[in-house]
Scaffold this active site. Structure first.
Site: not given
Ligand code: CP
Ligand code: NVA
Length: 304
Positions: A101, A128, A131, A223, A263, A291
């Site tokens: 990540r 992502h 997701q 989102d 999400c 997930r």
């Molecule tokens: N939706 C999602 O990826 O959540 P987190 O950022 O908590 O992993």
């Molecule tokens: N668009 C958001 C998604 C979090 C799961 C981010 O990147 O912070």
């Protein structure tokens, strides 16, 4: 030859279908899969915070009989303590898979290039994919199919929307999108998705207003307006996204109240109201649960 899970665009529609089917089977009978990855270890390298992705990958790996380690923002100083290409080759000698990540999508590509074990994109600024695939699984659970389903997305043309664009266009889901001026999805991704959509006979429609989206869809997704790493733009974004909130008024104008997708984490009172998140048609915790099942399917596919 190792395979990575970096973007849905790299996977054929049949393969994506197999992953979703496997997730279904795992959800129905987790015990059957409980020792498939025995003796294997993955490492999560996370430069950003996480609740769902972190816990679902850790727990998922344990439930498959394997082990998982977590390197958080303190340790994952990619390119600062040492170059990603060195991290990738070192980790590949200890573990069977890497979940990354990170901010720059280029980091994911670098990690995949130099790692000799599969790399999974656990979110980058661009994409992502875990997701979006879980969300499509959630849609399939509700409707029994995905082809021809109408999904709407209101808000930021961000990583989540980009992966939904790839997933929906590959699988034949119609996607209605409304974003404020200046926040449209990436042009190249949109073009690629249109090509996939042409093949799957899906429609990608850029709508003139959130209302146009809400009126046409069975599932409505949003989102956050300020993604991780964009905190400095917060004030401007809150201003620019006015009118793009999913709230009771917007839903009351839809023909049939759509299922609500997000999400998470969500910012109640910004992109969505508390009332809508808590509404009976909200599927946000089903999405969160899925997930786990979907990622277990990805782990089996890549490491099994
Ligand atoms: N939706 C999602 O990826 O959540 P987190 O950022 O908590 O992993
Ligand atoms: N668009 C958001 C998604 C979090 C799961 C981010 O990147 O912070």
């Amino acid at each position: 030859m190792k395979r990575d899970f970096i973007s849905i665009k790299d996977w054929e529609k049949e393969e994506i279908g197999e992953i979703i089917q496997l997730a279904e089977a795992i959800k129905n009978n987790p015990q059957k899969f409980s020792s498939l990855l025995k003796g294997k270890t993955i490492v999560l390298v996370f430069e950003k915070p996480s609740l769902r992705t972190y816990v679902s990958f850790m727990v998922g790996m344990y439930q498959l009989g394997g082990n998982a380690l977590y390197l958080g923002p303190e340790q994952a100083k990619l390119g600062i303590r040492e170059p990603i290409k060195d991290i990738a080759r070192t980790l590949s000698r200890y573990v069977e898979g890497i979940v990354l990540r990170t901010f720059s999508h280029e980091n994911v590509l670098q990690m995949a290039k130099y790692a000799t074990v599969p790399v999974i994109n656990g979110l980058s600024d661009l994409l992502h994919p875990c997701q979006a695939l879980s969300d499509i699984f959630t849609i399939k659970e509700k409707k029994g199919k995905v082809k021809g389903i109408n999904l709407g997305f209101i808000g930021d043309g961000n990583n989540v929307l980009h992966s939904l664009l790839y997933g929906c266009s590959k699988l034949g889901i119609n996607l209605y999108i409304s974003t404020p001026k200046g926040y449209a999805p990436d042009k190249d991704i949109l073009e690629e998705a249109k090509k996939f959509a042409y093949r799957s006979k899906a429609e990608i429609k850029l709508c003139s207003s959130p209302l146009e989206v809400a009126k046409n869809v069975e599932f409505l997704y949003t989102d956050v307006w300020v993604s991780m790493g964009q905190e400095k733009e917060r004030r401007k974004r809150l201003q620019d996204f006015k009118g793009f909130q999913i709230n009771k008024k917007l839903l009351s104008l839809a023909k049939n109240t759509p299922y609500i997708l997000h999400c998470l984490p969500c910012h109640r009172g910004e992109e969505i109201t508390d009332e809508v998140i808590e509404n009976e048609k909200s599927l946000v915790f089903e999405q969160a649960e899925n997930r786990l099942h979907l990622q277990k399917a990805i782990l089996i596919k890549l490491l099994g």
